[in-house]
Enzyme design. Structure first.
Site, PDB file in Angstrom:
ATOM      1  N   MET A 297      -7.371   2.488   9.775  1.00 12.07           N
ATOM      2  CA  MET A 297      -6.572   1.371   9.264  1.00 12.07           C
ATOM      3  C   MET A 297      -5.488   0.985  10.265  1.00 12.07           C
ATOM      4  SD  MET A 297      -5.930   2.030   5.254  1.00 12.07           S
ATOM      5  CE  MET A 297      -7.159   1.582   4.025  1.00 12.07           C
ATOM      6  N   GLY A 298      -4.649   0.035   9.879  1.00 13.06           N
ATOM      7  CA  GLY A 298      -3.553  -0.389  10.743  1.00 13.06           C
ATOM      8  C   GLY A 298      -3.314  -1.884  10.692  1.00 13.06           C
ATOM      9  N   ARG A 299      -4.188  -2.560   9.936  1.00 13.44           N
ATOM     10  CA  ARG A 299      -4.115  -4.015   9.810  1.00 13.44           C
ATOM     11  C   ARG A 299      -4.163  -4.691  11.186  1.00 13.44           C
ATOM     12  NH1 ARG A 299      -3.347  -6.694   5.030  1.00 13.44           N
ATOM     13  NH2 ARG A 299      -2.619  -4.890   3.900  1.00 13.44           N
TER      14      ARG A 299
ATOM     15  N   GLY B 197       5.557  -7.291   3.560  1.00 15.19           N
ATOM     16  CA  GLY B 197       5.521  -8.141   2.360  1.00 15.19           C
ATOM     17  C   GLY B 197       6.696  -7.851   1.439  1.00 15.19           C
TER      18      GLY B 197
ATOM     19  N   THR C 271       5.304   2.040   5.902  1.00 15.21           N
ATOM     20  CA  THR C 271       3.903   1.659   6.105  1.00 15.21           C
ATOM     21  C   THR C 271       3.246   2.643   7.053  1.00 15.21           C
ATOM     22  OG1 THR C 271       2.350   0.082   7.074  1.00 15.21           O
ATOM     23  CG2 THR C 271       4.597  -0.087   7.859  1.00 15.21           C
ATOM     24  N   ILE C 272       2.011   2.992   6.726  1.00 18.94           N
ATOM     25  CA  ILE C 272       1.274   3.850   7.667  1.00 18.94           C
ATOM     26  C   ILE C 272       0.976   3.081   8.949  1.00 18.94           C
ATOM     27  CG2 ILE C 272       0.205   5.269   5.865  1.00 18.94           C
ATOM     28  CD1 ILE C 272      -2.472   3.739   6.568  1.00 18.94           C
ATOM     29  N   ASP C 273       1.001   1.744   8.877  1.00 13.74           N
ATOM     30  CA  ASP C 273       0.592   0.918  10.033  1.00 13.74           C
ATOM     31  C   ASP C 273       1.625   0.935  11.161  1.00 13.74           C
ATOM     32  OD1 ASP C 273      -1.451   0.244   8.315  1.00 13.74           O
ATOM     33  OD2 ASP C 273      -0.571  -1.685   7.756  1.00 13.74           O
TER      34      ASP C 273
ATOM     35  N   ARG D  84     -24.192  12.425  20.417  1.00 16.27           N
ATOM     36  CA  ARG D  84     -24.067  11.109  19.791  1.00 16.27           C
ATOM     37  C   ARG D  84     -22.822  10.361  20.238  1.00 16.27           C
ATOM     38  NH1 ARG D  84     -25.497  13.236  13.747  1.00 16.27           N
ATOM     39  NH2 ARG D  84     -27.664  12.555  13.763  1.00 16.27           N
TER      40      ARG D  84
ATOM     41  N   GLY E  42       0.834  -1.207   0.000  1.00 13.48           N
ATOM     42  CA  GLY E  42       0.000   0.000   0.000  1.00 13.48           C
ATOM     43  C   GLY E  42       0.863   1.249   0.000  1.00 13.48           C
TER      44      GLY E  42
HETATM   45  O1  F6P Z   1      -0.848  -1.704   5.083  1.00 17.19           O
HETATM   46  C1  F6P Z   1      -1.422  -0.489   4.754  1.00 17.19           C
HETATM   47  C2  F6P Z   1      -2.925  -0.608   4.675  1.00 17.19           C
HETATM   48  O2  F6P Z   1      -3.445   0.680   4.428  1.00 17.19           O
HETATM   49  C3  F6P Z   1      -3.583  -1.238   5.901  1.00 17.19           C
HETATM   50  O3  F6P Z   1      -3.709  -0.354   6.979  1.00 17.19           O
HETATM   51  C4  F6P Z   1      -4.888  -1.695   5.321  1.00 17.19           C
HETATM   52  O4  F6P Z   1      -5.408  -2.799   6.033  1.00 17.19           O
HETATM   53  C5  F6P Z   1      -4.514  -2.098   3.912  1.00 17.19           C
HETATM   54  O5  F6P Z   1      -3.314  -1.436   3.599  1.00 17.19           O
HETATM   55  C6  F6P Z   1      -5.573  -1.747   2.892  1.00 17.19           C
HETATM   56  O6  F6P Z   1      -5.186  -2.230   1.653  1.00 17.19           O
HETATM   57  P1  F6P Z   1      -5.936  -1.903   0.295  1.00 17.19           P
HETATM   58  O7  F6P Z   1      -5.272  -0.678  -0.278  1.00 17.19           O
HETATM   59  O8  F6P Z   1      -5.730  -3.108  -0.547  1.00 17.19           O
HETATM   60  O9  F6P Z   1      -7.373  -1.627   0.609  1.00 17.19           O
END
Ligand code: F6P
Length: 369
Positions: A191-193, A126, A147-149, A184, A15
């Site tokens: 995100m963050g996997r 990866g 990675t942003i994660d 509310r 990503g």
């Molecule tokens: O690893 C970066 C990331 O943005 C994760 O946070 C997220 O789960 C994944 O990639 C999303 O991937 P895609 O671009 O295939 O939706």
């Protein structure tokens, strides 16, 4: 000094993350200053595998001129993909079935044929695993952690993370007023996997009242109790940050697309579930905001730009010193190099006893446990 390098190639995989272009620029300029030629491979390794699809042959010359003025731009000028891992490449068979093949040998052959001496591979877990495998097969490789994660081991942080967290924090700042005006519960999915770094950093900085991360399975009743407690204290709104990989105690991950040959599973949907349950348990109006790919876009923050430029320059220095099979890592106040094999396949989650989690608990944030 390494006298043998004349040409290097750069690829970006997985990503995208803000700062990729800054790394590319630093690599190209630092390499050009050493008299090396640089080539960019399009879309991960697709530029090599599917060269006929590209008008420039999928691998093209990068010069100082072609990387001018790109430091502040999001995305990657090379393109990227998180599909078609060369080590587990999906091959469509005539009967419609899909077989897994290893195409890494084609990459090695390509480098030999084009007389490209080394690869700078910019990517996450990866891509760095692929880089380690290519190195084992004899290619000179230096990895750059992206990675942003922020879930890569052996580096203090990755570039892209700070930009993502800054955006998520700003989003929370904006949501406070609308949540309060409407009394509310606002659930923000980030995100963050399988790691909770983005949720944790943004949640604490943005004043969330509950933060749910993969490392701490949650009990939704505890979150509902927090919302009701706030209500009883006269604060009639709550902000809940949920990492996409968070899961209920004894429950499953929310998956929108199962893993297949060549790509990992895609997460998403836990925010919707949390909002629905909180509405049921508290009777309060609940809304969900999924920040998703917005976290990957935009201009890199100063921190990410600088980290990216330092990583790119350090990758070239490593090659110049004759290193291979290493990843550039941030080790404040310097960068250092760690073996790719020590990084590949190792995810770094949030340690439960880290001071950031403890800070969250100390300031009264509910983690759902
Ligand atoms: O690893 C970066 C990331 O943005 C994760 O946070 C997220 O789960 C994944 O990639 C999303 O991937 P895609 O671009 O295939 O939706």
């Amino acid at each position: 000094m390494n006298k043998h390098i004349k040409r290097i190639a750069i690829c970006t995989g997985g990503g995208d993350a803000p700062g990729l272009n800054a790394v590319i620029r630093a690599v190209v300029v630092a390499a050009s200053n050493r008299g090396w030629e640089c080539y960019g491979i399009r879309d991960g390794f697709n530029g090599i595998f599917f060269n006929e699809r590209y008008s420039d042959g999928g691998v093209f010359r990068l010069t100082r001129e072609s990387v001018r003025g790109i430091t502040h731009l999001g995305g990657t000028m090379l393109g990227t993909t998180n599909r078609g891992n060369p080590l587990h490449f999906p091959l469509q068979m005539p009967d419609g079935s899909v077989k897994e093949i290893d195409r890494s040998g084609e990459i090695i052959e390509f480098f030999a044929k084009k007389e490209i001496d080394a690869l700078v591979s910019i990517g996450g877990d990866g891509s760095l695993t692929i880089a380690a495998a290519l190195c084992e097969k004899g290619l000179r490789v230096v990895g750059v952690p992206k990675t942003i994660d922020n879930d890569l081991d052996k580096t203090e942080t990755t570039f892209g993370f700070d930009t993502a967290v800054s955006f998520a924090t700003e989003s929370l700042d904006r949501l406070h007023s609308t949540a309060e005006s409407h009394q509310r519960v606002m659930v923000v999915e980030v995100m963050g996997r399988y790691a909770g770094w983005i949720a944790l950093h943004a949640g604490i900085s943005g004043g969330a009242h509950a933060i749910l991360i993969p490392e701490i399975p949650f009990d939704i009743k505890k979150v509902a109790e927090k919302v009701i407690r706030r209500e009883n204290e006269g604060r009639q709104y709550s902000l809940v940050v949920v990492a996409e990989g968070a899961k209920p105690m004894g429950g499953d991950l929310a998956v929108v697309e199962a893993a297949e040959i060549g790509h990992a599973e895609r997460l998403g949907g836990v925010g919707e579930m949390v909002a629905r349950k909180l509405h049921e348990l508290t009777g309060k109006d609940a809304r969900v905001v999924v920040l998703g790919h917005l976290l990957r876009g935009g201009s890199p923050t100063t921190f990410d730009r600088l980290a990216a430029l330092r990583f790119g320059a350090a990758a070239v220095r490593a090659l110049d010193e004759g290193q291979s099979g290493v990843m550039v890592a941030l080790a404040h106040p310097n960068v250092n190099y760690v073996p790719l094999l020590e990084v590949a396949g190792r995810m770094r989650g949030v340690p439960l006893d880290c001071d950031i989690v403890r800070t969250g608990r100390d300031v009264g944030i509910c983690f759902g446990d």
